[in-house]
Motif scaffolding. Structure first.
Motif, PDB file in Angstrom:
ATOM      1  N   ALA A   1     -10.621  10.442  -9.504  1.00  0.00           N
ATOM      2  CA  ALA A   1     -10.470  10.556 -11.136  1.00  0.00           C
ATOM      3  C   ALA A   1      -9.058  11.217 -11.470  1.00  0.00           C
ATOM      4  O   ALA A   1      -7.662  11.052 -12.037  1.00  0.00           O
ATOM      5  CB  ALA A   1     -10.877  10.789 -12.183  1.00  0.00           C
ATOM      6  N   ASN A   2      -8.802  12.683 -11.308  1.00  0.00           N
ATOM      7  CA  ASN A   2      -8.169  13.169 -11.093  1.00  0.00           C
ATOM      8  C   ASN A   2      -6.451  12.551 -10.072  1.00  0.00           C
ATOM      9  O   ASN A   2      -5.490  13.153 -10.109  1.00  0.00           O
ATOM     10  CB  ASN A   2      -8.179  14.731 -11.004  1.00  0.00           C
ATOM     11  N   GLN A   3      -6.819  12.084  -8.855  1.00  0.00           N
ATOM     12  CA  GLN A   3      -6.255  11.538  -7.927  1.00  0.00           C
ATOM     13  C   GLN A   3      -5.942  11.302  -8.049  1.00  0.00           C
ATOM     14  O   GLN A   3      -4.102  10.833  -8.789  1.00  0.00           O
ATOM     15  CB  GLN A   3      -6.576  11.403  -6.652  1.00  0.00           C
ATOM     16  N   LYS A   4      -6.144   9.502  -9.019  1.00  0.00           N
ATOM     17  CA  LYS A   4      -5.884   8.290  -9.385  1.00  0.00           C
ATOM     18  C   LYS A   4      -4.985   9.060 -10.635  1.00  0.00           C
ATOM     19  O   LYS A   4      -3.624   8.407 -10.710  1.00  0.00           O
ATOM     20  CB  LYS A   4      -7.101   7.642  -9.622  1.00  0.00           C
ATOM     21  N   MET A   5      -4.879  10.045 -11.758  1.00  0.00           N
ATOM     22  CA  MET A   5      -4.273  11.070 -12.382  1.00  0.00           C
ATOM     23  C   MET A   5      -2.813  11.200 -12.321  1.00  0.00           C
ATOM     24  O   MET A   5      -1.931  10.349 -12.564  1.00  0.00           O
ATOM     25  CB  MET A   5      -4.565  11.287 -13.257  1.00  0.00           C
ATOM     26  N   VAL A   6      -2.442  11.892 -11.315  1.00  0.00           N
ATOM     27  CA  VAL A   6      -1.581  12.418 -10.497  1.00  0.00           C
ATOM     28  C   VAL A   6      -0.834  11.283  -9.912  1.00  0.00           C
ATOM     29  O   VAL A   6       0.337  11.143 -10.199  1.00  0.00           O
ATOM     30  CB  VAL A   6      -1.986  13.226  -9.531  1.00  0.00           C
ATOM     31  N   LEU A   7      -1.124  10.013  -9.364  1.00  0.00           N
ATOM     32  CA  LEU A   7      -0.718   9.084  -8.707  1.00  0.00           C
ATOM     33  C   LEU A   7      -0.117   8.526 -10.018  1.00  0.00           C
ATOM     34  O   LEU A   7       1.200   7.774  -9.304  1.00  0.00           O
ATOM     35  CB  LEU A   7      -1.514   8.129  -7.627  1.00  0.00           C
ATOM     36  N   GLU A   8      -0.794   7.833 -10.763  1.00  0.00           N
ATOM     37  CA  GLU A   8      -0.444   6.983 -11.727  1.00  0.00           C
ATOM     38  C   GLU A   8       0.254   8.364 -12.637  1.00  0.00           C
ATOM     39  O   GLU A   8       1.578   6.635 -12.729  1.00  0.00           O
ATOM     40  CB  GLU A   8      -2.068   6.841 -12.663  1.00  0.00           C
ATOM     41  N   ALA A   9       0.902   8.909 -12.318  1.00  0.00           N
ATOM     42  CA  ALA A   9       1.992  10.143 -13.461  1.00  0.00           C
ATOM     43  C   ALA A   9       2.570   9.550 -12.451  1.00  0.00           C
ATOM     44  O   ALA A   9       4.086   8.966 -13.800  1.00  0.00           O
ATOM     45  CB  ALA A   9       1.290  11.420 -13.258  1.00  0.00           C
ATOM     46  N   TYR A  10       3.100   9.832 -11.156  1.00  0.00           N
ATOM     47  CA  TYR A  10       4.344   9.523 -10.308  1.00  0.00           C
ATOM     48  C   TYR A  10       4.820   8.246 -10.015  1.00  0.00           C
ATOM     49  O   TYR A  10       5.616   7.821  -9.772  1.00  0.00           O
ATOM     50  CB  TYR A  10       4.317  10.357  -8.924  1.00  0.00           C
TER      51      TYR A  10
ATOM     52  N   ARG B   1      -3.508  10.848   9.649  1.00  0.00           N
ATOM     53  CA  ARG B   1      -3.927   9.810   8.867  1.00  0.00           C
ATOM     54  C   ARG B   1      -5.378  10.407   8.350  1.00  0.00           C
ATOM     55  O   ARG B   1      -5.442  10.014   7.505  1.00  0.00           O
ATOM     56  CB  ARG B   1      -5.146   9.523  10.347  1.00  0.00           C
ATOM     57  N   ALA B   2      -4.846  11.982   8.328  1.00  0.00           N
ATOM     58  CA  ALA B   2      -6.155  12.316   7.371  1.00  0.00           C
ATOM     59  C   ALA B   2      -5.970  12.809   5.710  1.00  0.00           C
ATOM     60  O   ALA B   2      -6.952  12.422   5.221  1.00  0.00           O
ATOM     61  CB  ALA B   2      -6.257  14.185   7.775  1.00  0.00           C
ATOM     62  N   ASP B   3      -4.878  12.867   5.548  1.00  0.00           N
ATOM     63  CA  ASP B   3      -4.503  13.280   4.186  1.00  0.00           C
ATOM     64  C   ASP B   3      -3.094  12.996   3.532  1.00  0.00           C
ATOM     65  O   ASP B   3      -2.522  12.087   2.933  1.00  0.00           O
ATOM     66  CB  ASP B   3      -4.082  14.505   3.738  1.00  0.00           C
ATOM     67  N   LEU B   4      -1.422  12.641   4.645  1.00  0.00           N
ATOM     68  CA  LEU B   4      -0.669  12.005   4.105  1.00  0.00           C
ATOM     69  C   LEU B   4      -0.402  10.690   4.150  1.00  0.00           C
ATOM     70  O   LEU B   4       0.055  10.057   3.452  1.00  0.00           O
ATOM     71  CB  LEU B   4       0.837  12.517   5.430  1.00  0.00           C
ATOM     72  N   ILE B   5      -1.431  10.221   5.225  1.00  0.00           N
ATOM     73  CA  ILE B   5      -0.836   8.693   5.395  1.00  0.00           C
ATOM     74  C   ILE B   5      -1.821   8.104   3.856  1.00  0.00           C
ATOM     75  O   ILE B   5      -1.322   6.604   3.571  1.00  0.00           O
ATOM     76  CB  ILE B   5      -1.297   8.064   6.249  1.00  0.00           C
ATOM     77  N   PRO B   6      -2.761   8.571   3.840  1.00  0.00           N
ATOM     78  CA  PRO B   6      -4.061   8.049   2.682  1.00  0.00           C
ATOM     79  C   PRO B   6      -2.948   8.327   1.578  1.00  0.00           C
ATOM     80  O   PRO B   6      -3.030   7.625   0.716  1.00  0.00           O
ATOM     81  CB  PRO B   6      -5.260   8.480   2.881  1.00  0.00           C
TER      82      PRO B   6
ATOM     83  N   ILE C   1       0.062   8.105   0.769  1.00  0.00           N
ATOM     84  CA  ILE C   1       1.392   7.004   0.813  1.00  0.00           C
ATOM     85  C   ILE C   1       0.705   6.019   0.388  1.00  0.00           C
ATOM     86  O   ILE C   1       1.623   5.018  -0.479  1.00  0.00           O
ATOM     87  CB  ILE C   1       1.824   7.586   1.889  1.00  0.00           C
ATOM     88  N   LYS C   2      -0.210   5.184   0.942  1.00  0.00           N
ATOM     89  CA  LYS C   2      -1.000   4.404   0.855  1.00  0.00           C
ATOM     90  C   LYS C   2      -1.860   4.308  -0.616  1.00  0.00           C
ATOM     91  O   LYS C   2      -1.549   3.219  -0.931  1.00  0.00           O
ATOM     92  CB  LYS C   2      -1.978   4.248   1.727  1.00  0.00           C
TER      93      LYS C   2
END
Length: 489
Positions: A79-88, A133-138, A140-141
């Motif tokens: 939920a917080n991952q989505k919130m941060v990405l939505e914020a940006y 592939r572990a963190d950075l690419i996911p 960005i996607k």
């Protein structure tokens, strides 16, 4: 909503501008719509907009995808991952349109790594972006999936693979002449690998900070002539041959005070200029000076080329957690506070982080810069993680252990520009009758005009905004940033 004027802020004798006002202030507003304005005792500050005076076209605003940011993000709840990405990247958020990432490791990685670890493998048969592939690419996607209009990505290597350099180290050293073709191939391999992941790269810089960074973290040293020759004879022709000629190559990628000697070399003549799409710059030379003369010089040297600020942050600081007031106070320091040469100490006084961001972005826009990219989008409460322990501040800070997220005032400052000044907007004429309050304006592709006004003073001011035969009278709070969006005719 429209601008509503209190009785003493009426606009008699002229037509009223239809506009929306958003304010972020030391008093607690955070990109808050404002529609009621109190009169002030001081004379009005006049802002005159001239849409027929047209300057640079805006490429975008945004922040950077780093391994550090991605690892912090992925330590949060879904939920917080989505919130941060939505914020940006969401429609209700900052709508970032221009971003940056690193090619292999940087100081904001967990460890040193290269995509080409096998020494002497000049054909890069073992090239792999697996560490991303572990963190950075996911990350960005996930951002791509949320962004309705999409965003551009500029990718920068901090160093070539160490075996290509004279010192065989991640830190410092120069690219050996015999490995210039292999380093050019390194770029096309990266572009191909990221394209295969569904991540198109809009532009690259040749190297991050070619002057180095005091031999602290990943770097490769170039002089202006060395970088120009590498692009002219190797990187440019190679990318063109491999079908990547549409990828924008940006030169330099360090502090603005050094701009003149770099653009003199890069844009000396048609041959040296051919493959450079523009110039990348950073802001770390000073905490208050945005070097307008250097920016103007760079534009005049190559008026048809990009001039993009690719990195800026509150460096050498551990973030203050849930303390909005700190970001408005002159308490922050940077590397120069301790380490600058004595004759340069005056460029590095204590400063207010919000003031630095707002002043720099407005100053850049008023001096031909067409894009502005913040550094890490999110960091932890320590200002990391990164392998060098080079702690910095990000607009959003998170605590993965407690699953808490803090949007600092810097997030809202960035959103004042990224949300309302869209790619393809054109910087227009904007004058202001003040030596302390700053203003800039663009006209967006939809015809709307976005005006950013920053009041760093301890006094509230009345503003008289003029556009052709129309005007509006509003007020701006003390220590506040406003964006005024004027509807198209």
């Amino acid at each position: 909503m429209y601008c509503f004027m209190a009785t003493l802020l009426s606009c008699s004798g002229s037509q009223k501008l239809a506009c929306t006002v958003y304010e972020t202030s030391a008093q607690g507003k955070a990109l808050t719509p404002v529609d009621t304005f109190e009169p002030t005792t001081s004379p009005p500050i006049t802002v005159v907009l001239q849409p027929k005076e047209r300057f640079q076209t805006i490429t975008g605003f945004g922040g950077s995808f780093t391994e550090a940011a991605a690892s912090v993000l992925h330590g949060l709840s879904p939920a917080n991952q989505k919130m941060v990405l939505e914020a940006y990247f969401g429609e209700e958020g900052a709508q970032y349109s221009l971003t940056r990432t690193h090619i292999a490791s940087c100081d904001f990685s967990r460890q040193n790594y290269t995509y080409a670890p096998v020494a002497g493998d000049v054909n890069l048969t073992q090239f792999s972006i697996e560490p991303d592939r572990a963190d950075l690419i996911p990350m960005i996607k996930a951002a791509q999936a949320l962004s309705k209009e999409g965003f551009k990505i500029i990718a920068s290597p901090w160093t070539s693979p160490p075996w290509m350099k004279d010192n065989k180290s991640y830190v410092g050293g120069k690219l050996l002449p015999e490995y210039q073709p292999a380093f050019a191939l390194y770029f096309s391999k990266y572009l191909e690998a990221y394209q295969a992941e569904g991540i198109p790269i809009w532009g690259v810089t040749v190297i991050n900070e070619p002057h180095g960074n005091g031999n602290n973290w990943e770097s490769t040293l170039f002089s202006p002539e060395e970088m120009t020759q590498f692009v002219q004879h190797h990187l440019g022709p190679h990318l063109e041959q491999k079908g990547w000629g549409n990828v924008n190559i940006l030169g330099y990628d360090q502090n603005r005070a050094g701009l003149p000697e770099w653009v003199d070399a890069m844009f000396r003549d048609e041959a040296t200029s051919k493959y450079f799409a523009g110039t990348a710059i950073h802001w770390y030379e000073s905490t208050y000076d945005y070097f307008p003369k250097a920016l103007q010089y760079a534009h005049q040297k190559a008026p048809s080329k990009y001039l993009i600020e690719t990195e800026g942050c509150i460096d050498s600081e551990v973030p203050h957690w849930k303390d909005d007031a700190w970001y408005w106070q002159k308490e922050a320091t940077d590397w120069g506070w301790d380490w600058a040469a004595p004759h340069e100490k005056y460029l590095h006084p204590k400063y207010a982080p919000v003031h630095r961001y707002a002043t720099d972005i407005i100053g850049c826009l008023n001096n031909w810069v067409d894009g502005w990219i913040d550094w890490n989008m999110i960091l932890d409460r320590q200002g990391g993680p990164n392998w060098f322990k080079n702690w910095c501040v990000a607009p959003i800070i998170a605590d993965p252990q407690t699953d808490e997220v803090y949007k600092t005032p810097l997030y809202y400052v960035m959103a004042h520009f990224s949300k309302f000044m869209r790619p393809g907007a054109v910087k227009i004429g904007c004058s202001i009758t003040s030596n302390t309050v700053m203003a800039t304006a663009v006209q967006n592709p939809d015809g709307s005009i976005a005006v950013a006004i920053f009041n760093p003073t301890a006094e509230k001011h009345t503003l008289a905004i003029h556009l052709n035969t129309k005007q509006t009278m509003i007020s701006i709070d003390k220590e506040a940033l406003q964006t005024i969006v004027i509807k198209p005719n």
